[in-house]
Design a protein around this motif. Structure first.
Motif, PDB file in Angstrom:
ATOM      1  N   ASN A   1       7.385  40.532  87.108  1.00 47.07           N
ATOM      2  CA  ASN A   1       7.076  39.249  87.915  1.00 47.07           C
ATOM      3  C   ASN A   1       8.127  38.422  87.419  1.00 47.07           C
ATOM      4  O   ASN A   1       8.088  37.079  87.840  1.00 47.07           O
ATOM      5  N   LEU A   2       9.085  38.701  86.431  1.00 46.25           N
ATOM      6  CA  LEU A   2       9.714  37.638  85.980  1.00 46.25           C
ATOM      7  C   LEU A   2      11.042  37.288  86.737  1.00 46.25           C
ATOM      8  O   LEU A   2      11.528  37.933  87.367  1.00 46.25           O
TER       9      LEU A   2
ATOM     10  N   PHE B   1      13.158  31.646  81.910  1.00 40.55           N
ATOM     11  CA  PHE B   1      12.443  32.809  82.492  1.00 40.55           C
ATOM     12  C   PHE B   1      10.805  32.746  82.628  1.00 40.55           C
ATOM     13  O   PHE B   1      10.272  32.543  81.566  1.00 40.55           O
ATOM     14  N   VAL B   2      10.347  32.672  83.858  1.00 38.71           N
ATOM     15  CA  VAL B   2       9.057  32.395  83.939  1.00 38.71           C
ATOM     16  C   VAL B   2       8.236  33.484  84.865  1.00 38.71           C
ATOM     17  O   VAL B   2       9.044  34.394  85.618  1.00 38.71           O
ATOM     18  N   THR B   3       7.151  33.873  84.797  1.00 43.21           N
ATOM     19  CA  THR B   3       6.501  34.651  85.675  1.00 43.21           C
ATOM     20  C   THR B   3       5.968  34.151  86.845  1.00 43.21           C
ATOM     21  O   THR B   3       5.601  32.928  86.910  1.00 43.21           O
ATOM     22  N   SER B   4       5.849  34.760  88.015  1.00 40.65           N
ATOM     23  CA  SER B   4       5.595  33.825  89.235  1.00 40.65           C
ATOM     24  C   SER B   4       5.066  35.047  90.247  1.00 40.65           C
ATOM     25  O   SER B   4       5.487  36.401  90.141  1.00 40.65           O
ATOM     26  N   LYS B   5       4.287  34.517  91.239  1.00 38.81           N
ATOM     27  CA  LYS B   5       3.743  35.457  92.291  1.00 38.81           C
ATOM     28  C   LYS B   5       4.889  35.759  93.252  1.00 38.81           C
ATOM     29  O   LYS B   5       5.693  35.080  93.427  1.00 38.81           O
ATOM     30  N   ARG B   6       4.838  36.929  93.885  1.00 36.51           N
ATOM     31  CA  ARG B   6       5.743  37.485  94.781  1.00 36.51           C
ATOM     32  C   ARG B   6       6.065  36.307  95.773  1.00 36.51           C
ATOM     33  O   ARG B   6       7.166  36.017  96.314  1.00 36.51           O
ATOM     34  N   GLU B   7       4.957  35.614  96.428  1.00 34.30           N
ATOM     35  CA  GLU B   7       5.155  34.840  97.474  1.00 34.30           C
ATOM     36  C   GLU B   7       5.458  33.306  97.108  1.00 34.30           C
ATOM     37  O   GLU B   7       5.939  32.748  98.014  1.00 34.30           O
TER      38      GLU B   7
END
Length: 353
Positions: free
Chosen positions: A204-205, A344-350
């Motif tokens: 999810n990065l 670089f960050v984690t994020s939700k797909r939407e």
């Protein structure tokens, strides 16, 4: 092929330095070139993209070919055969390899551009590798006559701005890859010590690239002073001490509480001086000659393939908030002209960027 080895043995009046390892490497390089032309290109010619060169990668590769033609011609005229071999073969091979990577593995290379590359490189190395060049000219390219009588290839005026923009793109990809590895490695070390991990899961990065298209702060002052202290006729600057003294005076008036970083300023000063002596006063401009935001934005597919994740341009000051727990890294290493910062960050797909 023997002439190829002699050409790589050195220029000038010094004794030639013929190294067998260099000779064997040259033969292997030519053999690989033959195999690539026969198997990867001519055997699969119908799979190449048709039409005039149109993509960013096409234009960069076409420009590299024009540059190689001009530099190789000059090297031959100056009897610098090692330099001619470097410009007309090795550098052109590197440009071809970069073009293949930029186009991806789905055969997106341009048909006419690749055939032009093969034509040009054959002519450029003919004085050094005549037998090799004649074989390619007649057997592979199916040309009439001899390559020795084909004449020197024509070229358009090289676009040095495009050359600089592409170097910026390639350097930025290398930088982003290093920062990504460093950030992930730091997270894994923290996890081993029992600390909270903020850069997982990797799938999810997403990357955020922060750009500052104009030099500011002490760098801007330094460039403004250097512009006044640069003689364009002689390509010489005023003494370093004179430039540093004026810079120090300006900074002490603006920020009297802060320490003057002499070594940092000297490093920047030397870098810009060398560039100005090489390409002229344009190296001292506060902005680069190309749009730093447009270059990565028009090559997001390439960046994604190289890094294995989505990357977004973050040009608005409010975009710093998107870096979440890593926002402090943007403050510690703020972007400057020619030096982007990637987080670089984690994020939700939407989630939208």
């Amino acid at each position: 092929m023997r002439k190829n080895c002699k050409a790589d043995a050195g220029d000038g009046v010094d004794d030639a330095n013929l190294v067998f390892e260099t000779a064997n490497a040259a033969i292997l390089k030519l053999t690989k070139q033959l195999k690539w032309m026969e198997e990867d290109i001519l055997a699969a010619e119908s799979s190449l993209r048709t039409g005039p060169p149109s993509t960013y990668a096409d234009k960069v590769f076409e420009n590299d070919i024009n540059i190689a033609i001009r530099l190789t011609e000059k090297a031959y005229k100056d009897c610098l055969f090692r330099e001619a071999l470097k410009n007309g073969f090795y550098d052109l091979q590197a440009a071809r390899d970069e073009y293949r990577i930029s186009c991806g593995s789905d055969g997106n290379m341009n048909h006419d551009l690749i055939l032009n590359f093969m034509d040009v490189q054959t002519r450029l190395i003919e004085p050094i590798c005549p037998q090799f060049a004649e074989y390619v000219w007649r057997k592979l390219l199916k040309k009439e006559g001899c390559v020795v009588t084909a004449g020197w290839p024509t070229s358009n005026e090289p676009d040095l701005v495009l050359k600089s923009a592409n170097k910026y793109l390639q350097d930025s990809i290398v930088l982003m890859r290093k920062l990504l590895q460093k950030q992930l490695l730091g997270s894994r070390r923290a996890a081993k010590k029992g600390a909270q991990v903020t850069a997982v899961p990797e799938r999810n990065l997403k990357g955020l690239v922060y750009v500052n298209e104009q030099f500011d702060g002490w760098r801007a002052h330094c460039l403004n002073i250097m512009q006044r202290k640069f003689n364009q006729q002689t390509c010489r600057f005023a003494p370093d001490e004179e430039i540093l003294a004026e810079l120090k005076e300006i900074l002490q008036k603006e920020r009297p509480a802060e320490t003057f970083e002499h070594e940092q300023c000297m490093s920047f000063l030397k870098f810009k001086m060398d560039k100005a002596k090489s390409i002229g006063a344009q190296a001292l401009n506060l902005r680069l000659p190309f749009g730093e935001i447009e270059v990565p934005q028009s090559n997001m597919d390439l960046i994604k393939r190289q890094l294995g994740l989505e990357v977004y341009s973050a040009s608005d000051p409010d975009d710093v908030l998107k870096s979440g727990p890593h926002a402090s890294l943007v403050d510690k290493t703020p972007p400057s002209a020619g030096n982007p910062t990637a987080i670089f960050v984690t994020s939700k797909r939407e989630e939208k960027f």
